[in-house]
Scaffold this motif. Structure first.
Motif, PDB file in Angstrom:
ATOM      1  N   ASP A 110       0.830  -1.200   0.000  1.00  0.00           N
ATOM      2  CA  ASP A 110       0.000   0.000   0.000  1.00  0.00           C
ATOM      3  C   ASP A 110       0.871   1.260   0.000  1.00  0.00           C
ATOM      4  OD1 ASP A 110      -2.789   1.053   0.099  1.00  0.00           O
ATOM      5  OD2 ASP A 110      -2.015   1.989   1.927  1.00  0.00           O
ATOM      6  N   ARG A 161      -2.108  -0.758  -4.736  1.00  0.00           N
ATOM      7  CA  ARG A 161      -3.084  -0.508  -3.668  1.00  0.00           C
ATOM      8  C   ARG A 161      -4.210  -1.530  -3.714  1.00  0.00           C
ATOM      9  NH1 ARG A 161      -4.890   4.718  -1.831  1.00  0.00           N
ATOM     10  NH2 ARG A 161      -4.714   3.591   0.121  1.00  0.00           N
ATOM     11  N   ASP A 162      -4.675  -1.887  -4.910  1.00  0.00           N
ATOM     12  CA  ASP A 162      -5.703  -2.927  -5.039  1.00  0.00           C
ATOM     13  C   ASP A 162      -5.176  -4.259  -4.532  1.00  0.00           C
ATOM     14  OD1 ASP A 162      -7.408  -1.053  -6.166  1.00  0.00           O
ATOM     15  OD2 ASP A 162      -7.093  -1.749  -8.233  1.00  0.00           O
ATOM     16  N   TRP A 163      -3.943  -4.587  -4.902  1.00  0.00           N
ATOM     17  CA  TRP A 163      -3.318  -5.830  -4.447  1.00  0.00           C
ATOM     18  C   TRP A 163      -3.244  -5.850  -2.922  1.00  0.00           C
ATOM     19  CZ3 TRP A 163       0.643  -7.731  -1.569  1.00  0.00           C
ATOM     20  CH2 TRP A 163       1.037  -9.062  -1.800  1.00  0.00           C
ATOM     21  N   ALA A 196      -5.116  -4.299  -0.805  1.00  0.00           N
ATOM     22  CA  ALA A 196      -6.457  -4.453  -0.228  1.00  0.00           C
ATOM     23  C   ALA A 196      -6.886  -5.919  -0.204  1.00  0.00           C
ATOM     24  CB  ALA A 196      -7.469  -3.620  -1.022  1.00  0.00           C
ATOM     25  N   ARG A 197      -6.416  -6.689  -1.175  1.00  0.00           N
ATOM     26  CA  ARG A 197      -6.788  -8.105  -1.237  1.00  0.00           C
ATOM     27  C   ARG A 197      -5.835  -9.029  -0.482  1.00  0.00           C
ATOM     28  NH1 ARG A 197      -6.925  -6.673  -6.457  1.00  0.00           N
ATOM     29  NH2 ARG A 197      -5.277  -8.113  -7.030  1.00  0.00           N
ATOM     30  N   HIS A 198      -4.531  -8.661  -0.441  1.00  0.00           N
ATOM     31  CA  HIS A 198      -3.522  -9.594   0.069  1.00  0.00           C
ATOM     32  C   HIS A 198      -2.773  -9.108   1.302  1.00  0.00           C
ATOM     33  CE1 HIS A 198      -3.994 -12.024  -3.539  1.00  0.00           C
ATOM     34  NE2 HIS A 198      -3.915 -10.915  -4.244  1.00  0.00           N
ATOM     35  N   GLU A 204      -0.280 -12.257  -9.825  1.00  0.00           N
ATOM     36  CA  GLU A 204      -0.441 -12.259  -8.364  1.00  0.00           C
ATOM     37  C   GLU A 204       0.416 -13.336  -7.705  1.00  0.00           C
ATOM     38  OE1 GLU A 204      -4.814 -10.270  -7.958  1.00  0.00           O
ATOM     39  OE2 GLU A 204      -4.468 -12.193  -7.046  1.00  0.00           O
TER      40      GLU A 204
END
Length: 132
Positions: free
Chosen positions: A6, A50-52, A54-56, A123
């Motif tokens: 992040d 940032r999306d990654w 949020a998921r990981h 990913e």
């Protein structure tokens, strides 16, 4: 200290934000094209990071370090572009040296942008070549 995916994403978006107003320029100019490339690479990787996150979660240093390197190289290119545009005394030799450095950094930017895109699309933790 930047210690998460992040954080890396935020760094990239910050670079994009600061370069974006400068990205406008005469159509077809190398400076303008490079700025637009820097902005696009930073925005894409920044939002992706940032999306990654949020998921990981935070990720490992091996995962987020290339994103931070991308931000660093992009910032350096933007800084050097300012230096080749604005000077008190024109110096062709100095401008050539700076452009050579910009072109070398652009190669590194392309490599890092490709790595980050591949990481985000797979990913999976990928290995980056030994360059720091």
């Amino acid at each position: 200290m930047n210690e998460s995916m992040d954080d890396a994403g935020c760094c990239l978006l910050s670079v994009a934000w600061n370069v974006a107003p400068l990205a406008e320029g005469s159509p077809g100019s190398r400076r303008g094209d490079l700025r637009r490339t820097v902005v696009a690479a930073c925005r894409t990787a920044g939002h992706g990071a940032r999306d990654w996150a949020a998921r990981h979660g935070t990720g490992t240093e091996a995962q987020y370090r290339p994103f931070l390197q991308l931000a660093d190289v992009a910032y350096e290119i933007a800084t050097l572009l300012l230096l080749v545009e604005d000077f008190l005394v024109p110096d062709l030799e100095r401008e050539h040296r700076r452009w050579a450095e910009i072109e070398e950094l652009t190669t590194r930017l392309t490599e890092l942008a490709g790595w980050t895109a591949a990481f985000l699309s797979s990913e999976a933790p990928l290995r980056l070549s030994g360059r720091a």
